[in-house]
Design an enzyme around this catalytic site. Structure first.
Site, mmCIF file in Angstrom:
data_model
loop_
_atom_site.group_PDB
_atom_site.id
_atom_site.type_symbol
_atom_site.label_atom_id
_atom_site.label_comp_id
_atom_site.label_asym_id
_atom_site.label_seq_id
_atom_site.Cartn_x
_atom_site.Cartn_y
_atom_site.Cartn_z
ATOM 1 N N GLY A 1 0.863 -1.231 -0.041
ATOM 2 C CA GLY A 1 -0.157 -0.017 -0.004
ATOM 3 C C GLY A 1 0.917 1.239 0.015
ATOM 4 O O GLY A 1 1.925 1.192 0.440
ATOM 5 N N THR B 1 -5.697 -2.582 4.840
ATOM 6 C CA THR B 1 -4.720 -1.801 4.203
ATOM 7 C C THR B 1 -5.121 -0.681 3.530
ATOM 8 O O THR B 1 -4.446 0.576 3.693
ATOM 9 C CB THR B 1 -4.202 -2.734 3.076
ATOM 10 O OG1 THR B 1 -3.443 -4.077 3.558
ATOM 11 C CG2 THR B 1 -2.995 -2.222 2.127
ATOM 12 N N GLU C 1 -3.974 3.200 4.632
ATOM 13 C CA GLU C 1 -3.556 4.132 3.554
ATOM 14 C C GLU C 1 -4.371 5.424 3.593
ATOM 15 O O GLU C 1 -3.877 6.568 3.315
ATOM 16 C CB GLU C 1 -3.344 3.484 2.161
ATOM 17 C CG GLU C 1 -2.487 2.326 2.175
ATOM 18 C CD GLU C 1 -1.099 2.715 2.689
ATOM 19 O OE1 GLU C 1 -0.625 3.949 2.622
ATOM 20 O OE2 GLU C 1 -0.222 1.921 3.096
ATOM 21 N N HIS D 1 2.292 6.999 10.817
ATOM 22 C CA HIS D 1 2.234 5.723 11.894
ATOM 23 C C HIS D 1 2.210 5.885 13.063
ATOM 24 O O HIS D 1 2.801 6.853 13.693
ATOM 25 C CB HIS D 1 3.495 4.914 11.082
ATOM 26 C CG HIS D 1 3.361 4.248 9.978
ATOM 27 N ND1 HIS D 1 4.412 4.366 8.848
ATOM 28 C CD2 HIS D 1 2.599 3.888 9.199
ATOM 29 C CE1 HIS D 1 4.290 4.297 7.874
ATOM 30 N NE2 HIS D 1 2.899 3.557 7.806
ATOM 31 N N THR E 1 -2.624 8.486 21.610
ATOM 32 C CA THR E 1 -2.074 7.484 21.176
ATOM 33 C C THR E 1 -0.884 7.111 21.796
ATOM 34 O O THR E 1 0.042 7.853 21.715
ATOM 35 C CB THR E 1 -1.737 6.953 19.463
ATOM 36 O OG1 THR E 1 -1.032 8.263 19.268
ATOM 37 C CG2 THR E 1 -3.014 7.483 18.762
ATOM 38 N N ASP F 1 -4.489 -7.255 9.792
ATOM 39 C CA ASP F 1 -5.872 -6.752 9.897
ATOM 40 C C ASP F 1 -7.032 -7.323 11.029
ATOM 41 O O ASP F 1 -7.583 -6.522 11.441
ATOM 42 C CB ASP F 1 -6.426 -7.186 8.442
ATOM 43 C CG ASP F 1 -6.073 -6.578 7.531
ATOM 44 O OD1 ASP F 1 -5.200 -5.480 7.562
ATOM 45 O OD2 ASP F 1 -6.577 -6.205 6.301
#
Length: 1001
Positions: free
Chosen positions: A197, A243, A247, A256, A272, A314
């Site tokens: 990706g 994916t 993206e 990220h 986070t 996933d």
């Protein structure tokens, strides 16, 4: 003879890569290797901007957003999507050519993830439930295409390559299929090599923050076909469509979750948890915390591997956070190439009719070129609201029906397509090919406006050299050239004001799919040795989200296939021939606004010759920016020297510590033979050495960077580099054979904290690669300042450096760089200030702390020389130095790139703790009483040596420390083990402080 050609996109022209038999064999071997190594495919090719400017921009916008926030529900955004499927010729539903159902299910899954309506949302750990967010963004397959026609949002085409690379083929993907990114999220599904990706980060109109030039050419998302939607048979993990979710998160501005670093690098989202690295390959049962993650950044705070922006399998992903939602919606509300998506016409159902069959594209002939015979082929599409079962299509040549109409009996559901093919036809000269639809479902078509389509074609004879097209009366290029088309002939001042040129009208042309092509007639170059193309072009870059572009391609087989390498390619700022960025529609003023290109046309590698069917294609790409002008196209035998290398750029460190420097040279092949070896001579302070460079390949007209190590033993080192030989042959063309630069060696050292107020001497260095720095130490109202005198500096593009000595972090665990600037922008001029950091004493600057252009620096706008008069004329900057991630050999550089704009003033450069003492006292001790540790805060007027001494009640010195270069900082100490009263002596050059300190256990 003039020939015209209906607008064709590059995929219609079928720009197939030119490959010989050896290349095909090599490709087969490579694909076999790839198939057996898919498990090594990398997860994501997206790299977020490495400069601080994007984070400065988005943090400001988030602050503004918070200031006006209320408790009302956010607006639900919908984004129209077009999915471009680049298949390998398989039937729909097979291999890369994914079925409509799988594509629709993937887009539904994407919306569910962003709305937190994913079935596995219940798997989010309780620790993260308070921050799990409904982003309130949905994705809808487009309902109408850029021309306003009905669509299902899916485009299928046979790509020019079977396998694409995300890092190098994004420009090619755009050229083959592209809908305006201001109105559509372009998603590409193909067989993707290396990564599964990729996404383009939001592009903001601030100079220097574009991470990759191709992201301003290509704006969209790419996903490998195996990971698009649900697929439990991928080479690695089971795909559930995450994916694409990952993206699209990048497309909306997310990094990220581990910040592409370690615990010292953040994703700039507060809710986070810090992550040491990605959680790649972590899969079911998705136990939380991850038992394999033994290096958490904060004790008791496990990593959020369930976040869509991690690399977890996933099956373990299930959330975005509130902070990520804020970041994405801030991008949606402010980024130029995202705002317009929510009001895109692609979201609206177009007007539709009963029994509406449309003639959408003539697939054949594309152009006749060297062959007069062709098989007519028409693509039709059901644009109506009901099924179409029967219809007739009539072929006409020059208005004359060819036989009777072809009757078709094949059911077409709404939005379905079909190809209608006729028998072989031939023409001997120019002709108009037409198709006419009638008798749809046995009645009149409900929308006759799209029943007919025509294409004017040519069958020209091969032309001999010289080929000349000065465009003063007309053009002999093949293509749609008229006042009603994107290419037209118009006045474009050059040597005379009445000069005529081709104009590609890209100004505000955001509705175009982006590609317009003109072709030369076939050229018979048989028997010629070196043939050269020359042309003039003019373009002014307009600072918007998407780049306009221009390429020249070449073919040996009359345009059926084109070589993989372009003869010429430039986009956005790289294409500009004038220095100023312009928001107005561009028209060249005179010959100074034009550039001339002279390019050797490469020979066919199979035959080492040209042949009789050479065709050049002039390809223009519209990003809605500005107009492109093309003139004086000439193709003739070249008188260029075969071996000629030009040194066009030199890049060397400005200030270093070592006795050698890595010097990079940009070498252009200005000859007519591929460069495979060079002999260079370099001088440092008059001492000459020779460097042999072998094992290189620099194609015709192309450039490559070569790095050599050059001694720099003196404080000032004048470096001269010269090309002596190319491929063991003397380079007899001396133009641009020599290039110079200046490198300083400086071994002075300093440490955090520090202050540079320009009132007294300091060890910072003012320099420039050209020895013409426009940084000046000056006085303003009896106050020392640093000034870049850009208003009077007419040399555009020159860099001036103001560089620190080698620094170490001293006693500061966390530090920030603070300074003030004053600047007023000047209409039509763009200056640039970067603040860079080096971890290797100046040999390279890998950390960009700030990248700001005139707009982001300016306090106001003026066309006179700027002088600040009040405190309100100054702006404060605070830059976190944590990303440097080094303890010593640090250099900080203020780099000014001159755009002949206005003077920039800098004052009060300070490196200190991010949380320094803010009180007026010179010394303060806290907490008091203390338990395990205590702090000594110093707030001194200047740096000096300070003694810190702790004494117990008996007069015994418990500890004593000499702190060099103490300034504005906090010192932390471990408390003594014994409870009681102590005395803390802090002694400086001009002060002495004694404070009581209580230790309580």
């Amino acid at each position: 003879m003039q020939s015209t050609l209906l607008h064709q996109t590059i995929q219609t022209l079928n720009f197939r890569l030119q490959t010989d038999e050896a290349m095909r064999v090599g490709l087969l071997i490579f694909i076999t290797f790839l198939s057996s190594n898919l498990t090594a495919q990398n997860r994501c090719g997206t790299v977020a901007p490495s400069t601080g400017a994007f984070e400065n921009w988005i943090s400001t916008k988030i602050t503004e957003r918070s200031a006006r926030a209320n408790n009302t529900q956010a607006t639900l955004y919908q984004i129209p999507v077009v999915v471009h499927v680049f298949h390998q010729g398989e039937p729909v539903g097979t291999g890369v050519n994914l079925s409509d159902d799988r594509i629709k299910a993937q887009i539904d899954s994407l919306s569910a993830d962003f709305r937190r309506r994913n079935a596995d949302a219940s798997n989010t750990p309780s620790e993260f439930l308070p921050v799990a967010a409904d982003v309130e963004i949905e994705f809808v397959l487009a309902k109408q295409d850029p021309s306003g026609n009905p669509t299902n949002g899916i485009v299928r085409l046979r790509g020019t390559k079977d396998v694409y690379r995300a890092n190098t083929d994004r420009q090619l993907l755009r050229s083959e299929s592209y809908w305006p990114p201001a109105n559509y999220l372009n998603i590409y599904v193909t067989d993707l090599q290396s990564f599964i990706g990729y996404a383009s980060f939001p592009v903001i109109s601030l100079q220097g923050i574009i991470n990759d030039t191709q992201d301003s050419i290509f704006d969209g998302v790419i996903v490998d076909f195996q990971y698009f939607g649900v697929n439990l048979s991928t080479p690695t993990f089971d795909s559930f469509g995450r994916t694409l979710t990952h993206e699209v998160g990048h497309y909306m501005g997310l990094r990220h979750i581990w910040g592409d670093g370690n615990c010292s690098v953040d994703d700039f989202v507060s809710d986070t948890p810090l992550a040491n690295t990605d959680n790649g390959d972590y899969t079911s049962p998705c136990t939380f915390p991850n038992p394999d993650d033994t290096q958490v950044c904060v004790e008791g705070e496990p990593e959020m591997f369930q976040n869509y922006m991690d690399y977890t399998d996933d099956i373990c992903m299930n959330l975005f956070t509130v902070g990520q939602k804020t970041r994405m919606r801030t991008v949606m509300d402010n980024a130029q190439n995202r705002i317009s998506l929510v009001s895109s016409p692609g979201l609206n159902e177009p007007v539709r009719f009963l029994n509406d069959l449309a003639a959408t594209e003539i697939r054949s002939p594309q152009h006749v070129g060297c062959a007069s015979a062709f098989v007519p082929e028409l693509k039709v599409a059901n644009h109506g609201t009901n099924e179409i079962t029967t219809y007739d299509v009539q072929l006409l040549i020059d208005g004359t029906p060819i036989g009777g109409p072809q009757s078709i009996s094949q059911p077409l559901e709404p939005l379905a397509e079909n190809m209608v093919t006729f028998g072989m036809q031939s023409v001997s000269s120019s002709a108009t090919i037409s198709f006419q639809i009638s008798n749809v479902n046995g009645t009149t078509d409900g929308n006759p406006a799209n029943d007919a389509i025509s294409l004017k074609i040519s069958a020209p004879s091969s032309m001999s050299l010289p080929f000349e097209d000065n465009l003063e009366n007309n053009s002999i290029l093949l293509g749609e050239i008229s006042l009603n088309n994107t290419w037209k002939i118009a006045e474009a001042p050059k040597e005379v004001s009445t000069n005529k040129a081709l104009v590609f009208n890209a100004y505000n042309n955001t509705s175009s799919t982006g590609t317009e092509v003109l072709l030369t007639p076939p050229l018979d170059l048989s028997g010629f040795d070196d043939v050269e193309l020359s042309f003039s072009y003019a373009y002014a870059y307009r600072q918007n989200s998407f780049y306009d572009g221009f390429e020249v391609k070449y073919s040996y087989d009359c345009g059926n296939t084109f070589a993989s390498l372009d003869l010429f390619s430039a986009f956005g700022p790289q294409l500009a021939t004038v220095g100023d960025i312009s928001d107005s529609e561009f028209l060249p003023a005179n010959f100074m606004d034009w550039n001339e290109e002279k390019l050797i046309i490469p020979k066919n590698q199979l035959t080492n010759a040209y042949g009789s069917e050479v065709v050049l294609a002039f390809v223009a790409y519209s990003g809605g920016g500005n107009n492109l002008f093309l003139d004086e196209i000439s193709i003739d035998v070249s008188n260029r020297a075969p071996f000629n290398a030009s040194l066009t750029e030199i890049d060397a460190p400005s200030v270093i510590c070592a006795d050698t420097s890595s010097v990079s040279l940009l070498v252009k092949n200005a000859g007519s033979r591929v460069i495979e070896a060079l002999k260079l001579e370099y001088q440092t302070n008059g001492v000459t050495s020779v460097e042999e460079v072998e094992g290189i390949t620099i194609p015709l007209n192309d450039s490559r960077t070569i790095t050599i190590e050059i001694p720099t033993p003196n404080n000032l080192n004048d470096i001269i580099v010269e090309v002596l030989e190319v491929n063991q042959q003397e380079d007899t063309v001396i133009a641009q054979n020599t290039i110079t630069t200046l490198v300083q060696k400086n071994t002075e050292e300093d440490e955090y904290p520090l202050v540079i107020d320009f009132e007294s001497a300091d060890s910072w260095i003012n320099t420039s690669p050209t020895n013409t720095s426009i940084w000046q130490r000056a006085s303003l109202s009896n106050n020392g300042i640093l000034r870049a005198n850009a208003f009077d500096a007419i040399s555009i593009g020159n860099e001036s450096w103001f560089v620190s000595p080698a620094l170490n972090t001293g006693r500061l665990d966390s530090a920030g760089l603070f300074f003030r600037t004053s600047y007023a922008s000047r209409v039509g001029k763009t200056d640039r200030l970067r603040v860079l950091a080096s971890r290797d004493c100046g040999n390279s600057y890998s950390v960009v702390l700030l990248d700001a252009d005139s707009d982001s620096l300016a306090m106001t706008e003026t066309n006179v020389k700027w002088v600040p008069l009040a405190n309100e004329d100054w702006k404060e900057f605070e830059l976190d130095l944590a990303q440097i991630n080094a303890e010593d050999n640090i250099r900080i550089a203020f780099v000014f790139t001159n755009g002949n704009g206005n003077d920039l003033y800098i004052d009060d450069i300070t490196i200190r703790s991010n949380d320094p003492p803010t009180y007026q006292d010179v010394v303060r001790t806290y907490p008091n009483p203390a338990t395990e540790r205590f702090n000594v805060g110093l707030n001194l007027p200047s740096k000096e040596s300070v003694t810190v001494r702790l004494i117990d009640m008996s007069g015994r010195i418990v500890f004593e420390e000499q702190v060099e270069n103490a300034f504005n900082q906090i010192l932390e100490y471990k408390a003594p083990g014994q409870e009681g009263l102590y005395f803390l002596n802090i002694i400086g050059r001009q002060f002495k402080s004694t404070q009581k300190l209580f230790i309580s256990r």
